[in-house]
Scaffold this active site. Sequence first.
Site, short mmCIF file in Angstrom:
data_model
loop_
_atom_site.label_atom_id
_atom_site.label_comp_id
_atom_site.label_asym_id
_atom_site.label_seq_id
_atom_site.Cartn_x
_atom_site.Cartn_y
_atom_site.Cartn_z
CG ASP A 1 -2.00 -0.98 1.17
OD1 ASP A 1 -2.28 -1.44 0.04
OD2 ASP A 1 -2.57 -1.32 2.21
CG HIS B 1 20.58 13.08 -17.44
ND1 HIS B 1 21.09 11.89 -17.84
CD2 HIS B 1 21.41 13.50 -16.44
CE1 HIS B 1 22.16 11.58 -17.10
NE2 HIS B 1 22.37 12.55 -16.25
NE ARG C 1 30.40 11.91 -12.18
CZ ARG C 1 30.29 10.65 -11.80
NH1 ARG C 1 31.06 9.73 -12.34
NH2 ARG C 1 29.42 10.30 -10.87
N1 GLY Z 1 24.19 12.36 -11.45
C1 GLY Z 1 23.90 12.10 -12.77
C2 GLY Z 1 24.81 12.79 -13.67
O1 GLY Z 1 25.80 13.33 -13.24
O2 GLY Z 1 24.56 12.91 -14.83
MN MN Z 2 25.42 15.18 -14.37
MN MN Z 3 26.03 14.08 -11.33
#
Ligand code: GLY
Ligand code: MN
Ligand code: MN
Length: 439
Positions: free
Chosen positions: A36, A360, A411
């Site tokens: 639920d 995105h 990154r």
């Molecule tokens: N966190 C998803 C991207 O960096 O595209």
């Molecule tokens: Mn991104």
């Molecule tokens: Mn990202």
Amino acid sequence: MIDPQCFSKRRNRFLSELSGHAAIIPAATMVQHHADCEYPFRQNSDFWYLTGFDEPDAVALFLPYRPSGEQFVLFVLPKDPTLEIWTGFRFGTEEAVNQFGADISHPIDELPIRLAEYLKGAQGIAFRVGKHPKVEPIVLKALNEELDQVERSGSLSLSLIAPCSLLHGLRLCKEPEEIELMREAAKISAKAHEMVREIACPGMNERQLQGVIEQYFLEHGARGPAYGSIVAGGDNACILHYTANNAPLNDGELLLIDAGCSLMDYYNGDITRTFPINGRFTGEQKAIYEVVLAAQQIALESALPGQNAEGIHDIAVRILVEGLLDLGLLKGSIDSVIEQGAYRHLYMHRTGHWLGLDVHDVGAYRLGEYPVKLQKGMILTVEPGIYISERCMVPDGQPAIDTRWKGIGIRIEDDVLVTDGKPEVLSKEAKKSVKDMEQ
Ligand code: GLY
Ligand code: MN
Ligand code: MN
């Protein structure tokens, strides 16, 4: 919060671009998590962009061929005091008109009986098929009825088109009000990154830091994380969509955090930072970090009007490849490595994407042969990385990777607004120099 006038201006622009077509834009529905229980509600961004109405199971009609005062029709869940005890407040039809600027509003249950009438006079229907399973059969039935009558009614045969190109073209260039909210989303996200770096240390768990970062989002008025936060220690950082976030943070390893908040108005931040868990880079970690940072900085600076997303990617790739060649992690000439894609075992994703109501975000990157040029008001991420996983599969002709490099995943991602002049880095409050990452 966005001014209601702003939504009204967007609707007028959309109506004028529809040139005689009716548009049917459904809201999102609640999605079951299990039994639920449902996921927290997340409005459909197209519907939100045009209405600012944050309830499920609504449908907006845009009818440019009707007289003014009948062009924006909103079907909504009606007021129901009993159900509202269980599922919360609803604005209902009256407030859909008073507060959300609908010309006319009906209970959503009446969509099947009213839709065909509203579509009379349309040159075509703009509706995205395949995405709205509850609304689609109602639209197709109305379209079918209209087609059955074409010969007798003398009306034009109705075509079905996708509203995406019109609507997503509008969403790609951000209005001043949207830019303000994007600054806010980026600022909250950036400060959360700053705070979490201060407390991270060996022995903690990825999950603990996810809690801290997401708590910061909520405490600062955001709706929550914009996407599944990635808190990835060591080799986990090489899993691009890592969301397990449940491993201990080890001394000597790096921590990659890719997290951003989503505001109550749904505008999103998307930031990645990578730093040493114990506060000191090893020589190899620092060498790779400096390559990624150089690529990111130069790629960011190139986000100028007239440039395009592919151009920015190519700039970043060239610097990454150059750095990896210098470190002996690639071999060959820069041009041949790039041409053959012989770097892709170390850098396998694109360098960025549009950012806005969707992480995105919508909007074309290419129109036929031509890449879409950056213009003032567009917002994109710039996020190069290098990932040297334990599982890294080296292509023929490239050097085997020594274990001292393994488990390094880096990154660096910022959110950037294209302006007339230098790009504005919305996420600049998240530091990224080597020195800052070691503090
Ligand atoms: N966190 C998803 C991207 O960096 O595209
Ligand atoms: Mn991104
Ligand atoms: Mn990202």
